[in-house]
Design a protein around this motif. Structure first.
Motif, short mmCIF file in Angstrom:
data_model
loop_
_atom_site.label_atom_id
_atom_site.label_comp_id
_atom_site.label_asym_id
_atom_site.label_seq_id
_atom_site.Cartn_x
_atom_site.Cartn_y
_atom_site.Cartn_z
N PHE A 13 0.85 -1.19 0.00
CA PHE A 13 0.00 0.00 0.00
C PHE A 13 0.89 1.24 0.00
O PHE A 13 1.70 1.41 0.90
CB PHE A 13 -0.95 0.02 1.21
CG PHE A 13 -2.21 -0.76 0.94
CD1 PHE A 13 -2.19 -2.14 1.00
CD2 PHE A 13 -3.38 -0.12 0.58
CE1 PHE A 13 -3.34 -2.88 0.71
CE2 PHE A 13 -4.54 -0.83 0.28
CZ PHE A 13 -4.51 -2.21 0.35
N LYS A 21 -3.65 5.68 4.15
CA LYS A 21 -3.22 4.30 3.89
C LYS A 21 -2.91 3.54 5.16
O LYS A 21 -3.16 2.35 5.25
CB LYS A 21 -2.05 4.24 2.90
CG LYS A 21 -0.70 4.68 3.43
CD LYS A 21 0.36 4.42 2.39
CE LYS A 21 1.75 4.84 2.81
NZ LYS A 21 1.94 6.24 3.16
N VAL A 126 -0.99 -1.37 -4.46
CA VAL A 126 -2.21 -0.57 -4.39
C VAL A 126 -1.86 0.87 -4.03
O VAL A 126 -1.10 1.12 -3.10
CB VAL A 126 -3.19 -1.14 -3.33
CG1 VAL A 126 -4.51 -0.39 -3.35
CG2 VAL A 126 -3.39 -2.64 -3.53
N ASP A 169 -1.16 -1.45 -9.58
CA ASP A 169 -2.14 -2.43 -10.04
C ASP A 169 -3.56 -1.93 -9.81
O ASP A 169 -4.45 -2.18 -10.60
CB ASP A 169 -1.96 -3.76 -9.27
CG ASP A 169 -0.60 -4.38 -9.55
OD1 ASP A 169 -0.17 -4.35 -10.71
OD2 ASP A 169 0.04 -4.89 -8.60
N TYR A 170 -3.77 -1.25 -8.69
CA TYR A 170 -5.10 -0.73 -8.34
C TYR A 170 -4.98 0.62 -7.67
O TYR A 170 -4.00 0.88 -6.98
CB TYR A 170 -5.84 -1.67 -7.38
CG TYR A 170 -6.29 -2.93 -8.04
CD1 TYR A 170 -7.48 -2.98 -8.77
CD2 TYR A 170 -5.50 -4.07 -7.97
CE1 TYR A 170 -7.87 -4.14 -9.41
CE2 TYR A 170 -5.88 -5.24 -8.61
CZ TYR A 170 -7.07 -5.26 -9.32
OH TYR A 170 -7.44 -6.41 -9.95
N ILE A 172 -7.25 2.94 -5.03
CA ILE A 172 -8.44 3.05 -4.17
C ILE A 172 -8.58 4.52 -3.81
O ILE A 172 -7.64 5.13 -3.28
CB ILE A 172 -8.28 2.22 -2.87
CG1 ILE A 172 -8.30 0.74 -3.21
CG2 ILE A 172 -9.37 2.57 -1.87
CD1 ILE A 172 -8.18 -0.18 -2.01
N ALA A 184 -10.73 -2.32 0.03
CA ALA A 184 -9.38 -2.87 0.26
C ALA A 184 -9.46 -4.34 0.68
O ALA A 184 -8.70 -5.18 0.18
CB ALA A 184 -8.65 -2.04 1.31
N LEU A 187 -10.39 -6.47 -2.32
CA LEU A 187 -9.29 -6.50 -3.27
C LEU A 187 -8.20 -7.49 -2.85
O LEU A 187 -7.77 -8.35 -3.62
CB LEU A 187 -8.71 -5.08 -3.37
CG LEU A 187 -7.59 -4.84 -4.34
CD1 LEU A 187 -8.06 -5.13 -5.75
CD2 LEU A 187 -7.12 -3.39 -4.24
#
Ligand code: 5GP
Length: 200
Positions: A13, A21, A126, A169-170, A172, A184, A187
């Motif tokens: 993260f 985060k 992420v 990759d992602y 949020i 989260a 995911l």
């Protein structure tokens, strides 16, 4: 790296400071089904508030930090802010994998992308996006852990970091904390189940 048979994953993260985060990572750590342990980073910065050595960070001197760099002890490290070094020790990650757990990281954007490049097949990276730079400033001020100069330094860095979001990759978006927490969990759960099915 680790010689155990367990195929541990890296759950990274990354986000600008103040985007939430750490709250998300703490929430994920409370989900037994995810089987995660937190990668405690080493840092040369001083402890802040109620931080505990060995739990939040391994607080070490700048000199010790530099000798770890020289000895190749880090998987990745960054001088995140001037004279404030942060890094992931290889032995920390091996320690967690040896416990049969996946490793979750709360690290800066450059460090997160570096880990993804090092372990592309076993990492999910992420990015947590704050609603806006103005909101970020409000959150950092509310936190009352940094003075104005440090807050401005973090805000300046945040603008640069936001531009790296597409490399993850992602993403949020943390407008609504409850929604971000749920997203989260889904995911990470999805990623871990998928890689288990593939027998990786
Ligand atoms: P803080 O001083 O607020 O605890 O952390 C400052 C920044 O350094 C945060 O973005 C945090 O995620 C990042 N950070 C913490 N540990 C590491 C690490 O081991 N490596 C890297 N590259 N960044 C880290």
């Amino acid at each position: 790296m680790s010689d155990s048979n367990f195929n541990g994953k890296l759950i990274v993260f990354s986000a600008p400071s103040g985007s939430g985060k750490t709250t998300i990572v703490r929430h994920l750590l409370k989900q037994p089904v995810l089987n995660l342990a937190f990668s405690v980073s080493a840092t040369s910065r001083m402890p802040r508030g109620e931080e505990i050595d060995g739990t939040d960070y391994y607080f070490i001197s700048l000199e010790t930090f530099k000798s770890h760099i020289k000895n190749g002890d880090f998987l990745e490290w960054e001088e995140v802010y001037r004279d404030n070094f942060y890094g992931t020790l290889t032995k920390e990650v091996n320690r967690i994998w040896a416990l049969g757990k996946h490793v979750i990281f709360d690290i800066d954007v450059a460090g997160g992308l570096r880990l993804k490049r090092k372990f592309p097949d076993r990492t999910i990276a992420v990015f947590v996006k704050p609603p806006s730079i103005d909101e970020l400033k409000i959150r950092l001020k509310k936190r009352k852990t940094e003075d104005d100069e440090k807050i401005n330094m973090r805000i300046a860095k945040a603008s640069v970091e936001l531009a790296t979001a597409p490399q993850f990759d992602y993403v949020i978006k943390n407008d609504q904390l409850d929604t971000a927490l749920e997203e989260a969990v889904q995911l990470v759960h999805g990623y871990l189940s998928e890689s288990d099915e593939q027998g990786e």
